[in-house]
Motif scaffolding. Structure first.
Motif, PDB file in Angstrom:
ATOM      1  N   UNK A  18      29.235   2.814  -9.345  1.00  0.00           N
ATOM      2  CA  UNK A  18      28.178   2.471  -8.285  1.00  0.00           C
ATOM      3  C   UNK A  18      27.273   3.483  -8.024  1.00  0.00           C
ATOM      4  N   UNK A  19      27.654   4.821  -8.264  1.00  0.00           N
ATOM      5  CA  UNK A  19      26.871   5.807  -8.055  1.00  0.00           C
ATOM      6  C   UNK A  19      26.292   6.483  -9.362  1.00  0.00           C
ATOM      7  N   UNK A  20      27.330   6.991 -10.009  1.00  0.00           N
ATOM      8  CA  UNK A  20      26.916   7.784 -11.084  1.00  0.00           C
ATOM      9  C   UNK A  20      26.346   7.242 -12.445  1.00  0.00           C
ATOM     10  N   UNK A  21      27.015   5.976 -12.756  1.00  0.00           N
ATOM     11  CA  UNK A  21      26.553   5.233 -13.750  1.00  0.00           C
ATOM     12  C   UNK A  21      24.853   4.805 -13.742  1.00  0.00           C
ATOM     13  N   UNK A  22      24.450   4.375 -12.438  1.00  0.00           N
ATOM     14  CA  UNK A  22      23.068   4.073 -12.273  1.00  0.00           C
ATOM     15  C   UNK A  22      22.214   5.287 -12.384  1.00  0.00           C
ATOM     16  N   UNK A  23      22.822   6.447 -11.798  1.00  0.00           N
ATOM     17  CA  UNK A  23      21.867   7.602 -12.101  1.00  0.00           C
ATOM     18  C   UNK A  23      21.539   8.066 -13.461  1.00  0.00           C
ATOM     19  N   UNK A  24      22.712   7.693 -14.370  1.00  0.00           N
ATOM     20  CA  UNK A  24      22.422   8.130 -15.679  1.00  0.00           C
ATOM     21  C   UNK A  24      21.924   7.249 -16.858  1.00  0.00           C
ATOM     22  N   UNK A  25      21.817   5.919 -16.170  1.00  0.00           N
ATOM     23  CA  UNK A  25      21.499   4.673 -17.066  1.00  0.00           C
ATOM     24  C   UNK A  25      20.394   4.850 -18.221  1.00  0.00           C
ATOM     25  N   UNK A  26      18.892   5.227 -17.360  1.00  0.00           N
ATOM     26  CA  UNK A  26      17.745   5.700 -18.254  1.00  0.00           C
ATOM     27  C   UNK A  26      18.156   6.649 -19.497  1.00  0.00           C
ATOM     28  N   UNK A  27      18.917   7.660 -19.045  1.00  0.00           N
ATOM     29  CA  UNK A  27      19.084   8.778 -20.240  1.00  0.00           C
ATOM     30  C   UNK A  27      20.039   7.941 -21.057  1.00  0.00           C
ATOM     31  N   UNK A  28      21.272   7.384 -20.805  1.00  0.00           N
ATOM     32  CA  UNK A  28      21.925   6.588 -21.782  1.00  0.00           C
ATOM     33  C   UNK A  28      21.448   5.659 -22.762  1.00  0.00           C
ATOM     34  N   UNK A  29      20.537   4.822 -22.063  1.00  0.00           N
ATOM     35  CA  UNK A  29      19.558   3.770 -22.981  1.00  0.00           C
ATOM     36  C   UNK A  29      18.623   4.352 -23.995  1.00  0.00           C
ATOM     37  N   UNK A  30      18.104   5.612 -23.323  1.00  0.00           N
ATOM     38  CA  UNK A  30      16.932   6.467 -24.182  1.00  0.00           C
ATOM     39  C   UNK A  30      17.808   6.838 -25.452  1.00  0.00           C
ATOM     40  N   UNK A  31      19.077   7.801 -25.347  1.00  0.00           N
ATOM     41  CA  UNK A  31      19.810   8.383 -26.146  1.00  0.00           C
ATOM     42  C   UNK A  31      20.539   7.125 -27.135  1.00  0.00           C
ATOM     43  N   UNK A  32      20.833   5.850 -26.542  1.00  0.00           N
ATOM     44  CA  UNK A  32      21.186   4.625 -27.437  1.00  0.00           C
ATOM     45  C   UNK A  32      19.981   4.182 -28.542  1.00  0.00           C
ATOM     46  N   UNK A  33      18.790   3.985 -27.803  1.00  0.00           N
ATOM     47  CA  UNK A  33      17.706   3.561 -28.736  1.00  0.00           C
ATOM     48  C   UNK A  33      17.671   4.613 -29.839  1.00  0.00           C
ATOM     49  N   UNK A  34      17.303   6.144 -29.367  1.00  0.00           N
ATOM     50  CA  UNK A  34      17.198   6.928 -30.727  1.00  0.00           C
ATOM     51  C   UNK A  34      18.460   6.960 -31.612  1.00  0.00           C
ATOM     52  N   UNK A  35      19.550   6.788 -31.075  1.00  0.00           N
ATOM     53  CA  UNK A  35      20.814   6.877 -31.941  1.00  0.00           C
ATOM     54  C   UNK A  35      20.624   5.632 -32.932  1.00  0.00           C
TER      55      UNK A  35
END
Length: 111
Positions: A18-35
């Motif tokens: 509920x707290x940590x995952x929504x905070x890092x979601x943009x970074x994770x998606x950005x890394x996933x697209x680049x990967x």
């Protein structure tokens, strides 16, 4: 935020979800697209490890197509293959563009 969630009685998994995952979601998606783009365009590993013809990737097929068309002037097939190769990357980037830009500019806020 983490301490506040613990004080409010939130468990470890719920705090993460509920707290940590929504905070890092943009970074994770950005890394996933680049990967994805990096893996999609991989050439050297596929060249070394794909010994069978049916295991070759698109980038190896593009190189073989370029080699077969080296002394001909029919470049239409090669350019059509390039467009077909770019379509998944463009679709993924366009659908996740908001998150990629948000993830790249997340730490750039001054103040």
């Amino acid at each position: 935020m983490e301490e506040s969630a613990i004080i409010d009685g939130c468990g470890e998994f719920r705090m993460f979800a509920r707290i940590m995952l929504p905070l890092v979601q943009p970074g994770l998606i950005c890394i996933s697209v680049f990967n994805f783009v990096s893996i999609w365009n991989e050439y050297m590993l596929a060249l070394v490890f794909a010994s069978k013809q049916n295991l070759r990737t698109i980038s190896l097929g593009m190189y073989a197509l370029k080699d077969s068309m080296m002394y001909t002037s029919n470049w239409g097939g090669l350019f059509a293959a390039i467009v077909i190769m770019l379509i998944p990357t463009i679709i993924i980037f366009l659908t996740l563009q908001k998150y990629v830009i948000q993830g790249l500019t997340l730490g750039a806020v001054k103040g």
